[in-house]
Every structure is written in structure tokens, then in C-alpha cells.
Design an enzyme around this catalytic site. Structure first.
Site, short mmCIF file in Angstrom:
data_model
loop_
_atom_site.label_atom_id
_atom_site.label_comp_id
_atom_site.label_asym_id
_atom_site.label_seq_id
_atom_site.Cartn_x
_atom_site.Cartn_y
_atom_site.Cartn_z
N SER A 1 0.83 -1.19 0.00
CA SER A 1 0.00 0.00 0.00
C SER A 1 0.88 1.26 0.00
O SER A 1 1.68 1.45 -0.90
CB SER A 1 -0.96 -0.03 1.19
OG SER A 1 -1.98 0.93 1.06
N HIS B 1 -6.32 -6.08 -1.71
CA HIS B 1 -5.35 -5.06 -1.37
C HIS B 1 -4.30 -5.69 -0.46
O HIS B 1 -4.64 -6.30 0.54
CB HIS B 1 -6.03 -3.89 -0.65
CG HIS B 1 -5.17 -2.68 -0.46
ND1 HIS B 1 -4.77 -1.87 -1.50
CD2 HIS B 1 -4.63 -2.13 0.66
CE1 HIS B 1 -4.03 -0.87 -1.03
NE2 HIS B 1 -3.94 -1.02 0.28
N ASP C 1 -8.18 -2.67 -7.31
CA ASP C 1 -7.63 -2.50 -5.96
C ASP C 1 -8.71 -2.01 -4.99
O ASP C 1 -9.35 -0.96 -5.21
CB ASP C 1 -6.47 -1.51 -6.00
CG ASP C 1 -5.84 -1.32 -4.64
OD1 ASP C 1 -4.96 -2.10 -4.29
OD2 ASP C 1 -6.25 -0.38 -3.92
#
Length: 475
Positions: free
Chosen positions: A213, A376, A309
Site C-alpha cells: 500500500s 489489497h 484494488d
């Protein structure tokens, strides 16, 4: 009405206005970083997934996941390399052994960004802005696991998780004395690398910089810096997991993520540390987007990303500010509830991602694994990294694909067909209340708070003065 009663009524009205403003201010505070709450839930989901298949533990049994303690970087303070609140940064290190004794894997923690004084002040009261609130130990799963059956290529390496407490993907360098905020992500990065080099990383014959991330973005930003730490004889590569954030148009036609990034870059003076190859021809905010960076990274890099995502769908494409009526609430909570126009919007996003990595993918040194999932951070979760039912492309799980690429066993340029063709996905599902309705009032709350602040500023003196005048007239 008696004069004394009038005074009481005036006092009550004044108190009510102030109380309402205070209540709404508290409610707005809850909304300041709703994406951080989303990330907290995602973290919990990942932790739950790592243990959900395991038998219930009694208090006398040791945990089945490896727990690694937090180490603070004592030398960081003298370098000004501190978290948002001024506390020391930290990391978790599990030593390698055997064939992996001189191999190092650095995982940069993710957790969004803060783009305003208010957001960053709030953030420093959490583990994402202060080591005071960091967990004293963390489970090492997925790419950090110490078990060969869970992490076949990196299980016996020196594995490090560098904690994230600056709010700008380890790249800011400024401060705000009035708010007592320290924006020192770049210094934290440098202090951490210096510390790990002293712990034995300078002897590494193999090294992999990874991140998830916001940490995935950081692994892109720092990839070439990481390679420069080692001699040419060391195999150095980078992995960005869920770090391919796009400057995409949201459902209202705006640029939610670009606006957020503009705040981060400006507030934390990130432009000082952005690649010159980008800054020379684009503005600093554009150079915080990976799509404008990856093609110019010299070090071999692997991009692991879900084409849809989950974080970007929630926070960039259809955030509450762009969807005030909550029309995307059901779709965001469960992709199976998306209507045809929403699916087309998401397909357009996938196409934008594929276009963004086209030049990057042309290099033989780079690798790709882009699956058509609503996920994610797939390297940190055991169920998505390497398990019996892990996501696969070309019959290869993510862990094996990354290993094939890193050790040059096979070239890996795996791009999935469009949704809904992949039945191996571990898609993230959300409570619709979180993804939609509980967030749609943030703008109206802010407006109401502003109005009531004005009311309190104007009405309280007026009410009080009238009350006092009436009180004196009675006397």
C-alpha cells in the site's frame, strides 16, 4: 414569563448552541481519517485470515504465528528521524539462518497518508504516527513467514518490517512547530537503513525491498536508493504490493486522490526527495504517483496489484465526497452488487492500470502479477501469498511467481483477464455501513459544524448581552 425564567432560557439557548457545535466537532473528528479506519479493518481482516483456519488456542499454548518484537532505533533522535509526534521510529527483525543468513528482505509498512495539519495531528495519536501506540510485537505471515511451506523462497532470510509513522510514504522532510508535527519520513528511511546495515545487511549477497500500500509506493520511491546501498555483486530487487496508485477520475468526475496527494506533497515538502527524472518535467504531485515513476526505476522491480484494488475503489474512485448519495455503497461493499454501469467504470479503471504499466512491462528485468481481484496487499496475507487455495495466474501462486522472478528462474509478466473470469480471487468484502452510509454525511457534518460555529460566535454574545440587560432591568 418571569425575568429570572427569561435569563434561564437565554442561558439554555446559548449552552445548546455551544453544545451542538461541540458535538458536531467531535463527529467531524471521527470522519477526519475514515480511510485510516478502513485500513484498520483491513489489518484486522488480514490478521484474522492468518489465524482463522487454525484451531482455538488455550492460554498455555504458544501462538502458531511467529511473533516478532518491536525494536526502536535509538540513534534516530540525533538525526531528527522521528515519528509525527517526535517519538523514535521502529522495526521488527527476525534473523535469517542457513542459506538465508546473508539475504535480507525489508518490508515497508503501509497505512495511508495525512494531508493536512488536522489529519496529521489526529494521526500522531495512533500507531501510524507514534511508536507509543505501536504493537510491541507483530505476527510475521505471508512474505515474512519463517515456514518453508508458507514462504518457500524467503522463509530463512533476515526479514524486517519497518514501521510507518510519518504519513508520507517515508519521503517527507519538514515540520510544523505550532502543531508539534515532525514530517521526517525520508530521515526515518535513512536512519533505518543505517541501523540495518550495522546489523549485518552490509554483508548481504541478496536483498529485496518490499512494501504494501503506502509502503508499496515507498518501495518504488526508494528502490534505486536501496540498490545504491550495496555493491554491484549483490542481487538487489524491489517488490511493490498494492502500491500502483493511479491518478484516476472518481465517480463525480473529480480527482480525489490527486487532491489528497497534493496536500501530502505540499505539507511534508516531499518534492525534495522525489526522483529528478520526474521532477524535471512534471509537477511534484504528479511525481508522487507511481504511474509517472515506475518506467524510470533502474533497479529490477515487481509490481503485484489487484486490477480492482479495493482501497482505491473505496477511497479514490468512490469516496463519500464523490458519492454523497451513497449510490456506490452496495457496489463498494460487495462487487457482486455492482450494476452494469458501475462494472464498466471499474473496467475502465483496470484498463488505465494496464496502460500505466505498459512501458514498465517492456523491460526484461521487471515482473508483473496483476490479478482481476478486489483485493489489497496480497503479499502480507498468508491466504493470498501462499496457501492451498491462493490466487493464481498461469497456475502459479503469488509467492512462486515472485520467487521465479527474483531468482531469474522464469520471466513473470502475468496479467489476468477482466472480471469476472478469475475464480481464485480472495476478494475483500465490507460492511456497507462502513463503505457508504456511515461516511456520506462527512461533508454535511462539516457544513453544519461551520454554520453552528458561526451561530455560536454570533448568538452567544447577543443572547448573553440581552440576558444581562434584562437581568439589570429587573433589578
Amino acid at each position: 414569563m418571569k425575568p429570572q425564567q427569561k435569563v434561564s432560557v437565554c442561558s439554555c439557548l446559548a449552552f445548546l448552541v455551544v453544545a451542538l457545535a461541540a458535538a458536531l466537532k467531535e463527529k467531524e473528528k471521527e470522519q477526519v481519517l475514515w480511510s485510516m479506519s478502513w485500513l484498520d479493518l483491513a489489518d484486522k481482516d488480514a490478521a484474522d485470515s492468518a489465524s482463522s483456519a487454525l484451531p482455538t488456542q488455550t492460554q498455555t499454548q504458544p501462538p502458531l504465528n511467529l511473533m516478532v518484537p518491536l525494536t526502536l532505533i535509538d540513534s534516530a533522535a540525533s538525526k531528527g528521524a522521528v515519528c509525527l509526534d517526535g517519538t523514535l521510529p521502529g522495526y521488527h527483525l527476525h534473523p535469517g539462518y542457513g542459506s538465508g543468513a546473508n539475504s535480507w528482505l525489508i518490508q515497508l509498512e503501509g497505512g495511508g497518508w495525512c494531508n493536512s495539519i488536522r489529519n496529521c495531528v489526529y494521526r500522531k495519536t495512533t500507531r501510524r504516527g507514534s511508536s507509543k501506540f505501536m504493537e510491541k510485537q507483530l505476527p510475521f505471515t505471508g512474505i515474512l513467514s519463517n515456514k518453508a511451506e508458507e514462504n518457500p523462497d524467503f522463509f530463512n532470510w533476515n526479514r524486517v518490517k519497518l514501521r510507518y509513522c510519518d504519513g508520507a510514504s517515508f519521503s517527507g522532510d519538514s515540520q510544523n512547530e505550532a502543531a508539534q508535527l515532525h514530517f521526517r519520513g525520508q530521515r526515518i528511511w535513512l536512519a533505518a537503513m543505517e541501523e540495518l546495515m550495522s546489523k549485518g545487511m552490509q554483508k548481504a549477497d541478496q536483498a529485496l525491498l518490499s512494501g504494501c500500500s503506502a509502503g508499496g509506493l515507498a518501495s518504488i520511491l526508494h528502490c534505486d536508493e536501496f540498490q545504491d546501498l550495496f555493491p554491484e555483486t549483490t542481487r538487489v530487487k524491489c517488490l511493490s504490493d498494492a502500491g500502483m496508485f493511479l491518478d484516476a477520475i472518481d465517480v463525480s468526475g473529480g480527482h480525489t486522490l490527486k487532491n489528497l496527494y497534493a496536500g501530502v506533497v505540499s505539507l511534508q515538502e516531499v518534492q525534495k526527495n522525489l526522483p529528478k527524472t520526474c521532477i524535471d518535467h512534471l509537477d511534484p504531485t504528479s511525481c508522487f504517483f507511481p504511474q509517472n515513476l515506475v518506467a524510470n526505476v533502474k533497479t529490477p522491480m515487481f509490481l503485484l496489484n489487484a486490477a480492482y484494488d479495493a482501497w482505491q475503489v473505496q477511497a479514490s474512485l468512490a469516496p463519500p465526497s464523490a458519492d454523497p448519495r451513497g449510490l456506490w455503497g452496495a457496489c463498494k461493499s460487495n462487487h457482486a452488487l455492482c450494476n452494469s454501469s458501475q462494472i464498466q467504470f471499474l473496467q475502465d479503471f483496470r484498463n488505465q492500470m494496464l496502460n500505466a504499466v505498459r512501458d514498465f512491462s517492456m523491460s526484461t528485468k521487471n515482473g508483473l502479477f496483476i490479478n482481476s481481484c478486489f483485493a489489497h496487499c496480497q503479499s502480507e496475507r498468508q491466504d493470498t501469498w501462499f496457501a492451498d487455495d491462493s490466487p493464481v495466474l498461469g497456475n502459479r501462486a503469488i509467492a512462486l511467481s515472485v520467487g521465479d522472478w527474483y531468482f531469474d528462474r522464469l520471466p513473470v509478466k502475468a496479467i489476468d483477464c477482466a472480471y469476472p473470469c478469475d475464480n481464485t480471487c480472495h476478494n475483500l468484502m465490507f460492511n456497507e455501513d462502513l463503505s457508504s452510509s456511515s461516511m456520506t454525511y462527512s461533508q454535511s457534518t462539516r457544513l453544519s459544524f461551520t454554520v453552528l460555529n458561526l451561530l455560536s460566535a454570533l448568538m452567544v454574545p447577543i443572547l448573553c448581552s440581552r440576558c444581562i440587560m434584562r437581568f439589570h432591568s429587573v433589578k
